[in-house]
Design a protein around this motif. Structure first.
Motif, mmCIF file in Angstrom:
data_model
loop_
_atom_site.group_PDB
_atom_site.id
_atom_site.type_symbol
_atom_site.label_atom_id
_atom_site.label_comp_id
_atom_site.label_asym_id
_atom_site.label_seq_id
_atom_site.Cartn_x
_atom_site.Cartn_y
_atom_site.Cartn_z
ATOM 1 N N VAL A 24 17.826 -29.938 -7.249
ATOM 2 C CA VAL A 24 17.330 -30.004 -8.624
ATOM 3 C C VAL A 24 16.227 -31.063 -8.747
ATOM 4 O O VAL A 24 15.233 -30.869 -9.457
ATOM 5 C CB VAL A 24 18.470 -30.274 -9.612
ATOM 6 C CG1 VAL A 24 17.931 -30.531 -11.014
ATOM 7 C CG2 VAL A 24 19.427 -29.090 -9.639
ATOM 8 N N GLN A 25 16.387 -32.176 -8.054
ATOM 9 C CA GLN A 25 15.347 -33.205 -8.095
ATOM 10 C C GLN A 25 14.029 -32.671 -7.540
ATOM 11 O O GLN A 25 12.961 -32.931 -8.105
ATOM 12 C CB GLN A 25 15.789 -34.437 -7.309
ATOM 13 C CG GLN A 25 14.791 -35.591 -7.406
ATOM 14 C CD GLN A 25 15.291 -36.858 -6.753
ATOM 15 O OE1 GLN A 25 16.270 -36.838 -5.988
ATOM 16 N NE2 GLN A 25 14.659 -37.972 -7.037
ATOM 17 N N ARG A 26 14.089 -31.909 -6.455
ATOM 18 C CA ARG A 26 12.877 -31.320 -5.902
ATOM 19 C C ARG A 26 12.302 -30.277 -6.858
ATOM 20 O O ARG A 26 11.083 -30.152 -7.001
ATOM 21 C CB ARG A 26 13.170 -30.681 -4.539
ATOM 22 C CG ARG A 26 13.512 -31.669 -3.450
ATOM 23 C CD ARG A 26 12.321 -32.541 -3.096
ATOM 24 N NE ARG A 26 11.265 -31.761 -2.454
ATOM 25 C CZ ARG A 26 9.972 -32.021 -2.570
ATOM 26 N NH1 ARG A 26 9.556 -33.019 -3.327
ATOM 27 N NH2 ARG A 26 9.073 -31.278 -1.949
ATOM 28 N N LEU A 27 13.177 -29.529 -7.524
ATOM 29 C CA LEU A 27 12.722 -28.504 -8.454
ATOM 30 C C LEU A 27 11.882 -29.106 -9.573
ATOM 31 O O LEU A 27 10.869 -28.535 -9.983
ATOM 32 C CB LEU A 27 13.925 -27.763 -9.033
ATOM 33 C CG LEU A 27 13.636 -26.665 -10.061
ATOM 34 C CD1 LEU A 27 12.766 -25.562 -9.446
ATOM 35 C CD2 LEU A 27 14.937 -26.075 -10.594
ATOM 36 N N PHE A 28 12.281 -30.281 -10.071
ATOM 37 C CA PHE A 28 11.502 -30.950 -11.107
ATOM 38 C C PHE A 28 10.089 -31.266 -10.618
ATOM 39 O O PHE A 28 9.127 -31.185 -11.387
ATOM 40 C CB PHE A 28 12.192 -32.240 -11.543
ATOM 41 C CG PHE A 28 13.249 -32.041 -12.596
ATOM 42 C CD1 PHE A 28 12.898 -31.678 -13.895
ATOM 43 C CD2 PHE A 28 14.584 -32.214 -12.301
ATOM 44 C CE1 PHE A 28 13.858 -31.493 -14.874
ATOM 45 C CE2 PHE A 28 15.558 -32.032 -13.271
ATOM 46 C CZ PHE A 28 15.196 -31.671 -14.557
ATOM 47 N N SER A 29 9.951 -31.627 -9.373
ATOM 48 C CA SER A 29 8.626 -31.970 -8.851
ATOM 49 C C SER A 29 7.764 -30.731 -8.637
ATOM 50 O O SER A 29 6.537 -30.818 -8.682
ATOM 51 C CB SER A 29 8.755 -32.753 -7.537
ATOM 52 O OG SER A 29 9.253 -31.929 -6.495
ATOM 53 N N TRP A 30 8.374 -29.583 -8.422
ATOM 54 C CA TRP A 30 7.614 -28.350 -8.215
ATOM 55 C C TRP A 30 7.190 -27.718 -9.543
ATOM 56 O O TRP A 30 6.106 -27.170 -9.641
ATOM 57 C CB TRP A 30 8.446 -27.331 -7.435
ATOM 58 C CG TRP A 30 8.888 -27.793 -6.092
ATOM 59 C CD1 TRP A 30 8.219 -28.634 -5.247
ATOM 60 C CD2 TRP A 30 10.103 -27.437 -5.415
ATOM 61 N NE1 TRP A 30 8.941 -28.835 -4.097
ATOM 62 C CE2 TRP A 30 10.095 -28.116 -4.171
ATOM 63 C CE3 TRP A 30 11.183 -26.630 -5.724
ATOM 64 C CZ2 TRP A 30 11.140 -27.984 -3.256
ATOM 65 C CZ3 TRP A 30 12.228 -26.493 -4.819
ATOM 66 C CH2 TRP A 30 12.202 -27.172 -3.600
ATOM 67 N N ALA A 31 8.077 -27.771 -10.544
ATOM 68 C CA ALA A 31 7.842 -27.083 -11.817
ATOM 69 C C ALA A 31 7.051 -28.000 -12.753
ATOM 70 O O ALA A 31 7.615 -28.667 -13.622
ATOM 71 C CB ALA A 31 9.162 -26.663 -12.441
ATOM 72 N N THR A 32 5.760 -28.021 -12.610
ATOM 73 C CA THR A 32 4.919 -28.974 -13.332
ATOM 74 C C THR A 32 4.719 -28.614 -14.794
ATOM 75 O O THR A 32 4.273 -29.453 -15.581
ATOM 76 C CB THR A 32 3.540 -29.072 -12.650
ATOM 77 O OG1 THR A 32 2.965 -27.756 -12.559
ATOM 78 C CG2 THR A 32 3.679 -29.639 -11.242
ATOM 79 N N ALA A 33 5.025 -27.354 -15.193
ATOM 80 C CA ALA A 33 4.818 -26.927 -16.585
ATOM 81 C C ALA A 33 6.138 -26.639 -17.299
ATOM 82 O O ALA A 33 6.147 -25.982 -18.335
ATOM 83 C CB ALA A 33 3.929 -25.684 -16.624
#
Length: 208
Positions: A147-156
């Motif tokens: 989930v932490q990585r997902l936040f960094s990928w989903a910029t919008a």
């Protein structure tokens, strides 16, 4: 089936024998479509994967999807690499639903499931992803890392809805809420849900 908008292709085994028939059938169905509004995938890990081959590399393309529902039955294994692989094939997705079914006992530290590890550092741009729903979150290390990585990928990203596993206590839910908010930006709207006996899923508002 030119007008088909929703597709559920069933189970894809992450680790298994070469030329696994259900996986081959799943890939054949996916290959028939270039565009799909809603796609549902289920990734399954066997409890013992030590003598099996990593099969995600067999999946080389997915339809251009708007809404992706990804269910992960990990049996305690690390699922970051397989989930990263799926999202890397669906970079135009706008809505993502993640459903986790974790085992109570994690796999051994020597397990091969943490390979390949490129998902932990490789950049992935999901700049069209605006909404994420996470169900059955129990707060395992594998979940937190992904989930932490997902936040960094989903910029919008604009909205995230999280439903905790029924075993999560209120005190643990509060800690998980604080953790998730620490990963996000102030512009992101977040909703949390917990399970209550005889009531079911209810909105949870942690005290600051």
């Amino acid at each position: 089936m030119a007008h088909l908008q929703c597709l559920h292709v069933g189970i894809f085994l992450v680790y298994g024998p070469l030329d696994f028939t259900p996986n081959r059938d799943c890939l054949r169905i996916l290959g028939d479509f270039k565009v799909m509004h809603s796609l549902t995938l289920l990734l399954l890990y066997n409890p013992d994967i030590g003598n099996y081959r990593y099969l995600m590399h067999d999946m080389t393309r997915l339809p251009d999807v708007t809404c992706l529902s990804l269910t992960v039955m990990s049996n305690g294994h690390c699922f970051g690499a397989s989930s990263f692989h799926i999202l890397g094939l669906c970079t135009g997705v706008r809505k993502l639903a993640l459903n986790y079914f974790e085992a109570q006992t994690p796999c051994p530290s020597s397990c091969i499931c943490d390979q390949p590890t490129h998902w932990k550092s490789e950049k992935l741009v999901l700049d069209r992803l605006q909404e994420v729903e996470i169900s059955e979150l129990s707060g395992t290390e594998h979940e937190r890392n992904f989930v932490q990585r997902l936040f960094s990928w989903a910029t919008a990203l604009k909205k995230m809805t999280v439903s905790f596993h029924h075993s999560i206590t209120e005190s643990k839910a509060k800690g998980l809420c604080q953790m998730l908010r620490s990963f996000s930006t102030s512009e992101l709207y977040m909703e949390f849900y917990v399970h209550r006996c005889l009531v079911g899923k209810v909105l949870y508002v942690p005290e600051d």
